[in-house]
Design a protein around this motif. Structure first.
Motif, PDB file in Angstrom:
ATOM      1  N   VAL A 161      67.272  56.301  31.829  1.00 27.58           N
ATOM      2  CA  VAL A 161      66.668  55.811  30.565  1.00 27.58           C
ATOM      3  C   VAL A 161      67.311  56.670  29.345  1.00 27.58           C
ATOM      4  O   VAL A 161      67.652  56.180  28.505  1.00 27.58           O
ATOM      5  N   THR A 162      67.075  58.165  29.582  1.00 27.89           N
ATOM      6  CA  THR A 162      68.135  58.989  28.594  1.00 27.89           C
ATOM      7  C   THR A 162      69.169  59.245  29.082  1.00 27.89           C
ATOM      8  O   THR A 162      69.136  59.668  30.512  1.00 27.89           O
ATOM      9  N   LYS A 218      64.765  49.555  28.874  1.00 28.97           N
ATOM     10  CA  LYS A 218      65.765  49.659  29.864  1.00 28.97           C
ATOM     11  C   LYS A 218      65.556  49.087  31.236  1.00 28.97           C
ATOM     12  O   LYS A 218      66.300  48.527  31.818  1.00 28.97           O
ATOM     13  N   ILE A 219      64.119  48.951  31.625  1.00 24.19           N
ATOM     14  CA  ILE A 219      64.099  47.947  32.616  1.00 24.19           C
ATOM     15  C   ILE A 219      64.483  46.654  32.330  1.00 24.19           C
ATOM     16  O   ILE A 219      64.936  46.010  33.407  1.00 24.19           O
ATOM     17  N   LYS A 220      64.411  46.050  31.323  1.00 18.65           N
ATOM     18  CA  LYS A 220      64.614  44.706  30.848  1.00 18.65           C
ATOM     19  C   LYS A 220      66.241  44.599  31.000  1.00 18.65           C
ATOM     20  O   LYS A 220      66.983  43.505  31.441  1.00 18.65           O
ATOM     21  N   VAL A 221      66.809  45.360  30.461  1.00 12.65           N
ATOM     22  CA  VAL A 221      68.251  45.266  30.494  1.00 12.65           C
ATOM     23  C   VAL A 221      68.834  45.575  31.937  1.00 12.65           C
ATOM     24  O   VAL A 221      69.593  44.706  32.304  1.00 12.65           O
ATOM     25  N   LEU A 222      68.279  46.263  32.757  1.00 13.91           N
ATOM     26  CA  LEU A 222      68.767  46.474  34.251  1.00 13.91           C
ATOM     27  C   LEU A 222      68.218  45.040  34.914  1.00 13.91           C
ATOM     28  O   LEU A 222      69.169  44.485  35.636  1.00 13.91           O
ATOM     29  N   ALA A 236      63.327  49.900  41.291  1.00 11.20           N
ATOM     30  CA  ALA A 236      62.406  51.043  41.560  1.00 11.20           C
ATOM     31  C   ALA A 236      62.512  51.907  40.369  1.00 11.20           C
ATOM     32  O   ALA A 236      63.730  52.377  39.832  1.00 11.20           O
ATOM     33  N   VAL A 237      61.452  52.211  39.641  1.00 10.71           N
ATOM     34  CA  VAL A 237      61.302  52.992  38.736  1.00 10.71           C
ATOM     35  C   VAL A 237      60.605  54.566  38.920  1.00 10.71           C
ATOM     36  O   VAL A 237      59.679  54.629  39.620  1.00 10.71           O
ATOM     37  N   ALA A 253      56.629  45.261  32.107  1.00 13.24           N
ATOM     38  CA  ALA A 253      57.793  44.432  32.784  1.00 13.24           C
ATOM     39  C   ALA A 253      57.296  43.460  33.541  1.00 13.24           C
ATOM     40  O   ALA A 253      57.702  42.257  33.741  1.00 13.24           O
ATOM     41  N   ARG A 254      56.192  43.654  34.397  1.00  8.71           N
ATOM     42  CA  ARG A 254      55.989  43.036  35.401  1.00  8.71           C
ATOM     43  C   ARG A 254      55.204  41.734  35.205  1.00  8.71           C
ATOM     44  O   ARG A 254      55.133  40.614  35.571  1.00  8.71           O
ATOM     45  N   GLN A 255      54.361  41.911  33.971  1.00 10.80           N
ATOM     46  CA  GLN A 255      53.644  40.691  33.130  1.00 10.80           C
ATOM     47  C   GLN A 255      54.666  39.691  32.897  1.00 10.80           C
ATOM     48  O   GLN A 255      54.368  38.614  32.810  1.00 10.80           O
ATOM     49  N   GLU A 256      56.006  40.059  32.667  1.00 13.74           N
ATOM     50  CA  GLU A 256      56.716  39.140  32.132  1.00 13.74           C
ATOM     51  C   GLU A 256      57.847  38.561  33.596  1.00 13.74           C
ATOM     52  O   GLU A 256      58.798  37.809  33.139  1.00 13.74           O
TER      53      GLU A 256
END
Length: 367
Positions: free
Chosen positions: A167-168, A188-192, A208-209, A237-240
């Motif tokens: 992330v950073t 970052k989750i979305k890009v991944l 996995a976060v 993210a899970r909601q999407e």
């Protein structure tokens, strides 16, 4: 994206006094690479000859060309971007070397912009001398993000099926916690997620976060960032429909081999992700910039000034970077073609790795 011939992979030569030419030459000596792509080095025949002589390499030569369109698909090609006044000083950081790094990078990016090559591999640069040459970016990633107008990018380390993003990135450790926000972690989750889909052909990639604090905060006892920032970002993210799980305590996650159960891992800061990655990959990992409109990889190491000219350079990471650039380029072609045809897109979405998001669980328990 080029569709008329075999994938052309540009390679910028990086720091001329570093390990780049050694690992490039060693990697390109393997003719099997030519089955995967057409390699084009943006560099200098003079510098290449200097390194070949220092390493006593006689059974290799580049095919000199003036422009990418002239590349021989069965050879390792070289476009000269320097003049004959270039001076090589093995193992030394010099302003001239920084200037040479910029010239090669700019020429390769220009060809990428004009569709003359399909992917880019950037050999290691020295951040100190490239700054002296007027390069006003922390590194390749930030430069390419601006050049290709990318809103959000992600440093993603890749080794076989292990993919670790952060992330950073290159910021002081003391600044990492304060830099974390729900929106940043979510982005970052979305890009991944999108990279797993388009670049790695994983239609239902599992992410996995990792948590920030020891034991992922122990429900707020050891820091609140995991509970108040990371967990809400995962839930969004899970909601999407993104299959993201966590936050996991990083020590137990890697120590127990938990990473083998996921398609990608998102760490909160640089060393949290890269230390276990480099232990596992043993010098063969690749740095990939997810989120760019173009494909860019690089070896997962630096200039290695201390071993230049000693024939100790390992070409594995650079070789894997070339292969990965080729593979991602092909995957993007397939995705774009499938997206253009609704029937093919439906078939693409039904690919391997399908799993119900409810089946994924996170174990945040303390050690």
């Amino acid at each position: 994206m080029r569709k008329d011939d075999k994938i052309k992979v540009g390679i910028s030569h990086g720091d001329i006094n570093g390990i780049s030419y050694e690992i490039i030459i060693k990697a390109l000596q393997d003719n099997r690479l030519n089955d995967s792509c057409t390699p084009i080095l943006y560099g200098s025949p003079k510098v290449a000859a200097y390194h070949r002589k220092a390493l006593d390499i006689e059974n290799f030569s580049f095919n000199a060309i003036r422009k990418a369109e002239d590349a021989n698909p069965k050879r390792a090609n070289l476009i000269n971007v320097l003049d004959d006044n270039v001076r090589v000083e093995l193992g030394k950081s010099t302003k001239m070397a920084g200037e040479c790094s910029v010239l090669a990078l700019d020429r390769m990016v220009n060809d990428m912009t004009n569709g003359l090559i399909d992917a880019m591999v950037t050999a290691p640069i020295c951040k100190e001398n490239i700054q002296q040459a007027g390069f006003s970016f922390p590194g390749h990633t930030e430069y390419l993000q601006k050049q290709f107008n990318s809103e959000e990018v992600l440093m993603l380390m890749v080794f076989n099926e292990l993919r670790v993003g952060v992330v950073t990135g290159h910021i002081p450790l003391k600044d990492a916690p304060g830099s974390l926000t729900k929106d940043l972690v979510y982005s970052k989750i979305k890009v991944l997620h999108e990279s797993l889909l388009k670049d790695f052909a994983l239609s239902k990639g599992k992410i996995a976060v990792l948590g920030l604090n020891p034991h992922a905060g122990d429900n707020g006892i050891i820091g609140t960032e995991d509970r108040d920032i990371i967990q809400p970002a995962i839930e969004k993210a899970r909601q999407e429909g993104i299959m993201a799980v966590g936050p996991f305590p990083s020590d137990g996650f890697f120590g127990s081999g938990g990473y083998n159960q996921y398609d990608a891992v998102l760490a909160m800061y640089h060393d949290q992700g890269l230390i276990p990655f480099k232990v596992i990959s043993q010098g063969e990992g690749v740095n990939y910039t997810a989120g760019l409109s173009v494909v860019r990889t690089s070896p997962g190491h630096g200039t290695a000034f201390d071993i230049v000219g000693k024939d100790l350079g390992n070409p594995a990471s650079l070789r894997n970077a070339i292969y990965l650039a080729s593979d991602i380029s092909r995957n993007r072609r397939v995705y774009e073609e499938a997206s253009a045809n609704p029937l093919e897109k439906q078939s693409f979405d039904a690919g391997p790795g399908d799993v119900d998001i409810s089946d994924l669980e996170s174990d945040n328990a303390a050690e």
